[in-house]
Write an enzyme that holds these catalytic residues in place. Structure first.
Site, PDB file in Angstrom:
ATOM      1  N   LYS A 164       9.706  15.897  -7.848  1.00  0.00           N
ATOM      2  CA  LYS A 164       9.147  14.552  -7.685  1.00  0.00           C
ATOM      3  C   LYS A 164       8.354  14.202  -8.942  1.00  0.00           C
ATOM      4  CE  LYS A 164       6.308  11.981  -4.280  1.00  0.00           C
ATOM      5  NZ  LYS A 164       5.584  12.109  -2.987  1.00  0.00           N
TER       6      LYS A 164
ATOM      7  N   SER B 292       4.538  12.101   3.416  1.00  0.00           N
ATOM      8  CA  SER B 292       5.531  11.818   2.372  1.00  0.00           C
ATOM      9  C   SER B 292       6.596  12.878   2.124  1.00  0.00           C
ATOM     10  CB  SER B 292       4.826  11.534   1.053  1.00  0.00           C
ATOM     11  OG  SER B 292       4.418  10.196   1.041  1.00  0.00           O
TER      12      SER B 292
ATOM     13  N   SER C 208       6.824   8.882   0.612  1.00  0.00           N
ATOM     14  CA  SER C 208       7.036   8.517  -0.774  1.00  0.00           C
ATOM     15  C   SER C 208       7.955   9.468  -1.541  1.00  0.00           C
ATOM     16  CB  SER C 208       5.688   8.446  -1.492  1.00  0.00           C
ATOM     17  OG  SER C 208       5.091   9.729  -1.553  1.00  0.00           O
TER      18      SER C 208
HETATM   19  N1  GLN Z   1       3.008   6.584   3.593  1.00  0.00           N
HETATM   20  C1  GLN Z   1       1.684   7.098   3.418  1.00  0.00           C
HETATM   21  C2  GLN Z   1       0.971   6.258   2.387  1.00  0.00           C
HETATM   22  O1  GLN Z   1       1.505   5.296   1.988  1.00  0.00           O
HETATM   23  C3  GLN Z   1       1.733   8.535   3.018  1.00  0.00           C
HETATM   24  C4  GLN Z   1       2.082   8.746   1.623  1.00  0.00           C
HETATM   25  C5  GLN Z   1       2.068  10.171   1.220  1.00  0.00           C
HETATM   26  O2  GLN Z   1       2.114  11.081   2.033  1.00  0.00           O
HETATM   27  N2  GLN Z   1       1.969  10.371  -0.092  1.00  0.00           N
HETATM   28  O3  GLN Z   1      -0.121   6.551   1.987  1.00  0.00           O
END
Ligand code: GLN
Length: 482
Positions: free
Chosen positions: A73, A172, A148
């Site tokens: 990532k 995420s 994400s």
């Molecule tokens: N969807 C969540 C957010 O927008 C979690 C994102 C994540 O785990 N990095 O913060």
């Protein structure tokens, strides 16, 4: 899929050791498949084939992950490679050093290859907050892959990556893994070093694997886990030999079903697949017990107060001077920062910096941030109480299958609700795993989430493995043409 890129880590390990294939062959297969499929999928932001090939040519296949390419990532530092966190503000930036997880992968012979697309600074649940392009779900091109770690989940599902590392702050890793039909593990807070991870919310962030099987997740986790003096929050605890204990089975285990997670709000297909998974786990010898996590309803609010507060502090460093891109319009210094940040950050990131700055500001700190910390403690206690009755918890990973591209972009609250079952684990610091447990009528993959107490990854993987052995969901692959 008959090419080498379709295989997982454990299968390639065997073929490499039997000298049936070589590391450069694997790397070429992965690269070819990316060339064929990724224009359409958008899972990758960049890759450096020549460097990886040179590493593959000298890889020692006797090392545990010798010669196996792992996609990363785009917020984990790999020395000399771009690291944009999916943001315009880090355009042109190259990482000056390897993150600890990368150094550990290299230490066992793995080859970091390819930088994966993501929501900007890991803020999002759909991949649509990438400043470059949205990743598509390999199972249905008009659907999001989740986020994400959108590129990580899509690439592993599409076989354009053997396995990947992502990060999970509120879901995420687990949420996109569920939506793309792959395995994802969020380790306990402190289990994996965050040194070299671009920080979003430092009390919640964890790096973890996205893989084709539970065995592969165990293989990666036993390499990347463990204490690191460079991350003061990393836990000094021995790392079990995860792959050795996978086959212990479920007999005698008590699994808790949180009442609040199987409420009316969830999609009927998700509900059906989950009920079938529960029946399967019972057949395998587990005892299912209903439990309560009474503060579930507060977890989204608490998460978005704490995560935004920490993000506003962490993202202050992107001022155009130390990292990445800067504005061309320089008149005086204050205006230089303002312009750089206005041009460099996307809408969601700005929304969070503003919200986070507000909740930390004098006069509001007690009402929002301090209060959120108190409720976070109650959420933590909900899990402690539940784990006094059961060994682990099970739930659907997401309330719905993958939604349509564009469906939630103009409604942040709806987007935030995609993490309703995942973000409490980050607030509590416990570990979680998502693995495939069925399909919706439209043939979209669904995920089963397993949650275990802090540092109980061994148990988490053991339960996942037992379920995986008894089902064939992880063998399903999307039909990809070209
Ligand atoms: N969807 C969540 C957010 O927008 C979690 C994102 C994540 O785990 N990095 O913060």
């Amino acid at each position: 899929m008959s090419d080498l890129a379709a295989f997982g880590v454990a299968e390639l390990q065997k073929k490499l050791r039997a000298r049936e294939i070589s590391p450069p062959e694997i790397l070429r297969a992965v690269n070819d498949r990316i060339e064929r499929l990724d224009d359409d999928l958008g899972a990758y932001l960049s890759r450096d084939f020549e460097t990886a090939l040179a590493e593959a040519e000298t890889a020692d296949v006797n090392l545990p992950l010798g010669g196996i390419p792992i996609a990363i990532k785009d917020l984990i530092n790999v020395s000399g490679q771009p690291c944009t966190a999916g943001s315009r503000i880090l355009q042109g930036y190259r990482a000056p050093y390897d993150a600890t997880v990368i150094a550990r992968l290299r230490g066992v012979g793995a080859i970091p290859f390819g930088r994966l697309n993501m929501d900007e600074f890991a803020m999002g649940s759909s991949g649509e907050n990438s400043s470059v392009r949205a990743t598509r779900n390999p199972w249905a091109r008009d659907r999001v892959p989740g986020g994400s770690s959108s590129g990580a989940a899509a690439a592993v599902a599409a076989g354009t990556a053997i396995a990947a590392l992502g990060s999970d702050t509120g879901g995420s890793i687990r949420q996109p893994a569920a939506m793309c039909g792959v395995v994802g593990v969020k380790p306990s807070y402190g289990r994996v070093s965050r040194y070299g991870l671009t920080a979003f919310s430092s009390s919640l962030d964890q790096i973890g694997p996205l893989t084709k099987t539970v065995t592969d997740a165990a293989l990666l986790l036993e390499v990347i886990a463990g204490h690191d003096a460079k991350d003061s929050t990393s836990v000094k605890a021995p790392v079990p030999h995860f792959t050795a204990s996978l086959a212990r089975g479920l007999r005698g285990l008590r699994l808790g079903l949180p009442r609040e997670y199987v409420s009316d709000g969830i999609d009927p297909a998700v509900r059906r697949a989950f009920d079938e998974a529960v029946a399967c786990l019972t057949t395998l010898g587990a005892e299912i017990v209903e439990v309560s996590l009474p503060h579930t309803e507060q977890s989204i609010s608490v998460y978005y107060l704490i995560a935004t507060a920490e993000a506003s502090a962490n993202l202050a460093r992107f001022d155009g001077i130390r990292y990445g891109r800067q504005t061309k319009e320089i008149s005086e210094i204050a205006n230089f920062y303002e312009r750089t940040r206005s041009e460099g950050f996307g809408t969601e990131v700005k929304r969070r910096i503003i919200l986070g700055t507000y909740v930390l500001s004098a006069g509001y700190y007690d009402a929002y941030y301090r209060r959120a910390q108190k409720v976070r403690e109650l959420i933590r206690r909900d899990f402690t109480d539940a784990f006094a009755q059961v060994d682990a918890l099970i739930s659907p990973t997401t309330p719905t299958p993958a939604f349509r591209l564009g469906e939630k972009v103009s409604d942040p609250l709806q987007m935030y609700l995609a993490d309703i079952f995942t973000n409490a684990a980050n607030l509590a610091g416990i570990c979680g795993l998502s693995l495939p447990c069925g399909f919706s009528e439209e043939r979209l993959p669904l995920g089963l989430q397993i949650l275990a107490p802090a540092l109980a990854e061994e148990l988490l993987l053991q339960i996942g493995f037992a379920y995986e052995q008894a089902t064939a969901w992880h063998e399903m692959r999307p039909a990809l043409t070209s």
